[in-house]
Design a protein around this motif. Sequence first.
Motif, PDB file in Angstrom:
ATOM      1  N   ASN A 264      36.015  -0.082 -16.106  1.00 45.16           N
ATOM      2  CA  ASN A 264      35.989  -0.217 -14.650  1.00 45.16           C
ATOM      3  C   ASN A 264      36.043  -1.682 -14.217  1.00 45.16           C
ATOM      4  O   ASN A 264      35.615  -2.039 -13.114  1.00 45.16           O
ATOM      5  CB  ASN A 264      34.747   0.459 -14.071  1.00 45.16           C
ATOM      6  CG  ASN A 264      33.448  -0.133 -14.633  1.00 45.16           C
ATOM      7  OD1 ASN A 264      33.482  -1.060 -15.452  1.00 45.16           O
ATOM      8  ND2 ASN A 264      32.311   0.403 -14.186  1.00 45.16           N
ATOM      9  N   LYS A 265      36.574  -2.513 -15.078  1.00 43.59           N
ATOM     10  CA  LYS A 265      36.664  -3.940 -14.776  1.00 43.59           C
ATOM     11  C   LYS A 265      37.866  -4.224 -13.870  1.00 43.59           C
ATOM     12  O   LYS A 265      38.830  -3.455 -13.821  1.00 43.59           O
ATOM     13  CB  LYS A 265      36.802  -4.754 -16.064  1.00 43.59           C
ATOM     14  CG  LYS A 265      35.668  -4.561 -17.052  1.00 43.59           C
ATOM     15  CD  LYS A 265      34.354  -5.090 -16.519  1.00 43.59           C
ATOM     16  CE  LYS A 265      33.247  -4.977 -17.576  1.00 43.59           C
ATOM     17  NZ  LYS A 265      31.958  -5.490 -17.062  1.00 43.59           N
ATOM     18  N   THR A 266      37.815  -5.347 -13.177  1.00 44.51           N
ATOM     19  CA  THR A 266      38.929  -5.781 -12.340  1.00 44.51           C
ATOM     20  C   THR A 266      40.058  -6.297 -13.221  1.00 44.51           C
ATOM     21  O   THR A 266      39.815  -7.098 -14.136  1.00 44.51           O
ATOM     22  CB  THR A 266      38.477  -6.909 -11.391  1.00 44.51           C
ATOM     23  OG1 THR A 266      37.395  -6.441 -10.583  1.00 44.51           O
ATOM     24  CG2 THR A 266      39.631  -7.385 -10.514  1.00 44.51           C
ATOM     25  N   GLU A 269      40.183  -9.830 -15.135  1.00 49.57           N
ATOM     26  CA  GLU A 269      38.819 -10.359 -15.275  1.00 49.57           C
ATOM     27  C   GLU A 269      38.518 -10.729 -16.726  1.00 49.57           C
ATOM     28  O   GLU A 269      38.816  -9.979 -17.646  1.00 49.57           O
ATOM     29  CB  GLU A 269      37.811  -9.316 -14.802  1.00 49.57           C
ATOM     30  CG  GLU A 269      36.356  -9.767 -14.901  1.00 49.57           C
ATOM     31  CD  GLU A 269      35.386  -8.707 -14.434  1.00 49.57           C
ATOM     32  OE1 GLU A 269      34.180  -8.814 -14.768  1.00 49.57           O
ATOM     33  OE2 GLU A 269      35.827  -7.760 -13.742  1.00 49.57           O
ATOM     34  N   LYS A 283      44.860  -3.015 -16.844  1.00 43.85           N
ATOM     35  CA  LYS A 283      44.667  -1.728 -16.176  1.00 43.85           C
ATOM     36  C   LYS A 283      43.923  -0.719 -17.049  1.00 43.85           C
ATOM     37  O   LYS A 283      43.012  -0.041 -16.583  1.00 43.85           O
ATOM     38  CB  LYS A 283      46.031  -1.171 -15.767  1.00 43.85           C
ATOM     39  CG  LYS A 283      45.993   0.213 -15.155  1.00 43.85           C
ATOM     40  CD  LYS A 283      47.401   0.690 -14.861  1.00 43.85           C
ATOM     41  CE  LYS A 283      47.384   2.115 -14.321  1.00 43.85           C
ATOM     42  NZ  LYS A 283      48.765   2.604 -14.058  1.00 43.85           N
ATOM     43  N   LYS A 314      33.658 -13.191 -15.878  1.00 44.10           N
ATOM     44  CA  LYS A 314      33.877 -12.806 -14.481  1.00 44.10           C
ATOM     45  C   LYS A 314      34.892 -13.697 -13.758  1.00 44.10           C
ATOM     46  O   LYS A 314      35.241 -13.426 -12.607  1.00 44.10           O
ATOM     47  CB  LYS A 314      32.571 -12.720 -13.683  1.00 44.10           C
ATOM     48  CG  LYS A 314      31.645 -11.614 -14.139  1.00 44.10           C
ATOM     49  CD  LYS A 314      30.504 -11.392 -13.166  1.00 44.10           C
ATOM     50  CE  LYS A 314      29.597 -10.242 -13.627  1.00 44.10           C
ATOM     51  NZ  LYS A 314      30.332  -8.970 -13.688  1.00 44.10           N
ATOM     52  N   ILE A 316      38.600 -14.656 -12.849  1.00 44.76           N
ATOM     53  CA  ILE A 316      39.746 -13.753 -12.697  1.00 44.76           C
ATOM     54  C   ILE A 316      41.050 -14.505 -12.907  1.00 44.76           C
ATOM     55  O   ILE A 316      41.282 -15.564 -12.299  1.00 44.76           O
ATOM     56  CB  ILE A 316      39.756 -13.094 -11.297  1.00 44.76           C
ATOM     57  CG1 ILE A 316      38.433 -12.391 -11.002  1.00 44.76           C
ATOM     58  CG2 ILE A 316      40.935 -12.131 -11.180  1.00 44.76           C
ATOM     59  CD1 ILE A 316      38.152 -11.183 -11.881  1.00 44.76           C
ATOM     60  N   ARG A 318      45.047 -14.223 -12.323  1.00 43.23           N
ATOM     61  CA  ARG A 318      45.878 -13.486 -11.355  1.00 43.23           C
ATOM     62  C   ARG A 318      47.359 -13.701 -11.630  1.00 43.23           C
ATOM     63  O   ARG A 318      47.754 -14.706 -12.111  1.00 43.23           O
ATOM     64  CB  ARG A 318      45.556 -13.922  -9.930  1.00 43.23           C
ATOM     65  CG  ARG A 318      44.083 -13.734  -9.572  1.00 43.23           C
ATOM     66  CD  ARG A 318      43.834 -13.999  -8.110  1.00 43.23           C
ATOM     67  NE  ARG A 318      42.408 -13.930  -7.797  1.00 43.23           N
ATOM     68  CZ  ARG A 318      41.744 -12.811  -7.576  1.00 43.23           C
ATOM     69  NH1 ARG A 318      42.397 -11.654  -7.648  1.00 43.23           N
ATOM     70  NH2 ARG A 318      40.452 -12.829  -7.291  1.00 43.23           N
TER      71      ARG A 318
END
Length: 318
Positions: A264-266, A269, A283, A314, A316, A318
Amino acid sequence: MRGYILQNSIDINKPKVLFLGMPDMAVVCLNKLINSNINIRAVILPDKTNASRETLINIAKKANIDILEYQNTPNEPEFINRVKELNCDIGVICSFNHKLCKELLETTKDGFINCHPSILPNYRGANPYFHIINNGEKTSGITLHFADENFDTGNIITQESFPLMEKETMGMLFSRTNFMVANMLAKTLLRYQREGEIQSWPQEEGEFPKAPTIKGDLFINWGDSIVKTERLIRASNPFFNTLTNFRGGYIRIVAGDYKIEKHNKTPGEITKVTKDMLKIAAKDGYYFPNVIQAGSWGIYSIKEFIEKFNPQIKEILR
């Protein structure tokens, strides 16, 4: 136009071969043909800006092979007339960035053999290596075919397929197909010397995957599946940049491993950092980079990158 007019020492009764190409395929193939005693009449150099020119000049001069060059394109009428005067039996193309016109392709008695690193008609185009890996193909191969006025559509002479390795990169596929092509080309021309002809057959018609040129950098979308992300990185290594944003600037992920795992991680991340491991969420899994290039500072092992940049859990990408 400038030419080095040198005397080729090979048996002049053998079919005369016209050679043109670009690195690295051209260098590997030219050396192989010379060592196979193929009667190379002349080498056509690539554009003046091409890095392979001096290498090809040195190889040709050492083997006493004539050297030809055009001003802007090999399709110039003056250059075509110069090629006609050579009266070559056959030409070979080992990677080239110009589409050759009908008049040039007709300057040799039996046409031009083009060397292509895929199983045609699959992956016609300038960069099959990238697309084959990025699309998750399990097999690939090489094809020799007669050149026509379009890219990679002429009659097939011979093909050889092989399975891709699990961690195949673009560089690995590029290198091994170059040597496979060279061996196949030498065998084909030696058979042509013996038999005086080359058999071929038309390509299949229909829709097939293509291999268009890759332009510019490629950007990782951590919201994609981890398998897709990992393939993109391997398909780019080492010729293209696969970039991700880290602390406001781009870093290049060169190589790494992955694991499929629900979480359930972003996406993007950083979920774990040790002295020699960085774990990045995608994903449906995690990516573990092994080699990272950070701007103009250099290429680092993951341990060196962690020591220098101290990435934090934590953060991120991108």
